[in-house]
Write a protein that holds these residues in place. Structure first.
Motif, short mmCIF file in Angstrom:
data_model
loop_
_atom_site.label_atom_id
_atom_site.label_comp_id
_atom_site.label_asym_id
_atom_site.label_seq_id
_atom_site.Cartn_x
_atom_site.Cartn_y
_atom_site.Cartn_z
N LYS A 247 -44.93 -84.91 88.57
CA LYS A 247 -44.04 -84.51 87.48
C LYS A 247 -42.58 -84.44 87.94
O LYS A 247 -41.67 -84.84 87.23
CB LYS A 247 -44.49 -83.15 86.92
N ILE A 251 -39.06 -87.69 87.31
CA ILE A 251 -37.69 -87.50 86.81
C ILE A 251 -36.68 -87.53 87.95
O ILE A 251 -35.63 -88.17 87.87
CB ILE A 251 -37.57 -86.16 86.04
N TRP A 266 -37.90 -76.66 87.83
CA TRP A 266 -38.79 -76.01 86.89
C TRP A 266 -38.67 -76.63 85.51
O TRP A 266 -39.67 -76.82 84.80
CB TRP A 266 -38.51 -74.52 86.83
N LYS A 267 -37.47 -76.99 85.14
CA LYS A 267 -37.26 -77.68 83.85
C LYS A 267 -37.92 -79.06 83.86
O LYS A 267 -38.48 -79.49 82.85
CB LYS A 267 -35.77 -77.83 83.57
N TRP A 268 -37.85 -79.74 84.98
CA TRP A 268 -38.51 -81.05 85.08
C TRP A 268 -40.02 -80.90 84.90
O TRP A 268 -40.66 -81.73 84.26
CB TRP A 268 -38.21 -81.68 86.44
N LYS A 270 -41.60 -78.62 83.22
CA LYS A 270 -41.93 -78.28 81.84
C LYS A 270 -41.69 -79.44 80.89
O LYS A 270 -42.43 -79.62 79.91
CB LYS A 270 -41.12 -77.07 81.38
N SER A 271 -40.67 -80.25 81.18
CA SER A 271 -40.33 -81.35 80.26
C SER A 271 -41.16 -82.59 80.49
O SER A 271 -41.35 -83.41 79.60
CB SER A 271 -38.85 -81.71 80.40
N SER A 272 -41.68 -82.78 81.71
CA SER A 272 -42.45 -83.98 82.02
C SER A 272 -43.85 -83.86 81.46
O SER A 272 -44.55 -82.89 81.71
CB SER A 272 -42.52 -84.18 83.54
N GLN A 273 -44.25 -84.84 80.69
CA GLN A 273 -45.59 -84.84 80.06
C GLN A 273 -46.47 -85.91 80.67
O GLN A 273 -46.00 -86.93 81.08
CB GLN A 273 -45.44 -85.06 78.55
#
Length: 273
Positions: A247, A251, A266-268, A270-273
């Protein structure tokens, strides 16, 4: 050989094997893990990765680098084993020296033992070494080397993808290296001193510390269920860290010119699916 003497010899040999195996795992994980991180940083800084991701998925690229460097490390280890075994046999043959098994049998002769106490001591040690299942020991070493390397290799790859230079990676290295240092210190303080203790058990079960700790215990004899549980959790830990690292890698590998931080990573996640 008296029971007390045999016990001392067994403890000495087991300690040496556990010490050597644990240290080798520790060194290999650090060396090859750093190679992964350095390779990812280099590909990112030279923009080669932007060409590679046009034909490969980022996760495939990350996994390929981890497996490739791991194969090099495993091949190097096997070459060492073959060379050491071959060279020792050739040298002993050229010098006319008997092989360890033959030497042990000769020295175990009661008449020779009485005539030479030092030879008897060496014979006892060689007999202990001859009773060790080295095939199982080497097999376990390969499994824990691969499992530990793949687990930590994924984390090192994630760190490399998130930064633009090795200096930026230092702030992310501490959380990854702490479990390795704990396992390294635990090997000497707990595992080799008392391999059956509760602390030794948990160090050899938790995936982040088990490659080093379990190799320190195996030579002493470990119940099959503990070995199976440790290996199973190690495989699960590798799959989880690879999924987690993928994940970040997806990015981070294409991000340039931004100062990485834990909040950003941490944002990466949460945003990576």
């Amino acid at each position: 050989m008296s029971k007390e003497k045999k016990k001392i010899n067994n403890a000495t040999v087991n300690y040496a094997l556990g010490f050597l195996s644990g240290i080798l795992i520790y060194i290999f994980i650090f060396v090859y893990g750093n190679q992964i991180m350095q390779g990812v940083i280099e590909e990112k800084s030279t923009r080669i990765v932007e060409i590679l991701v046009s034909s490969l998925k980022p996760f495939q690229l990350m996994l390929g680098k981890i497996v490739g460097i791991g194969a090099v490390g495993l091949t190097q280890f096997l070459i060492w084993v073959v060379l050491i075994g071959t060279l020792s046999s050739v040298v002993m043959g050229v010098l006319g020296m008997p092989m360890p098994q033959q030497q042990a049998m000769e020295m175990a002769n009661p008449e020779l033992a009485q005539a030479s106490p030092d030879s008897s001591e060496l014979a006892d040690m060689l007999l202990v070494i001859g009773g060790i299942d080295f095939a199982a020991l080497v097999g376990s070493f390969i499994i824990y080397f691969l499992g530990g390397y793949l687990l930590y290799g994924a984390l090192f790859a994630a760190i490399g993808s998130a930064v633009d230079s090795p200096s930026d990676a230092q702030q992310f290295m501490l959380p990854v290296t702490i479990p390795l240092i704990v396992a390294y210190m635990g090997l000497f303080v707990f595992v080799l001193q008392d391999p059956t203790s509760t602390v030794s058990f948990w160090l050899s079960i938790i995936p982040l510390t088990s490659p080093i700790a379990m190799m320190g215990r195996i030579s002493y004899g470990v119940p099959f269920w503990e070995l199976a549980l440790s290996m199973g959790l190690l495989i699960g830990g590798f799959l989880f860290t690879t999924w987690l690292a993928g994940k970040i890698y997806r990015i981070g590998i294409l991000m340039h010119g931004t100062k990485p931080s834990y909040k950003m990573m941490w944002k990466w996640l949460k945003s990576s699916q």
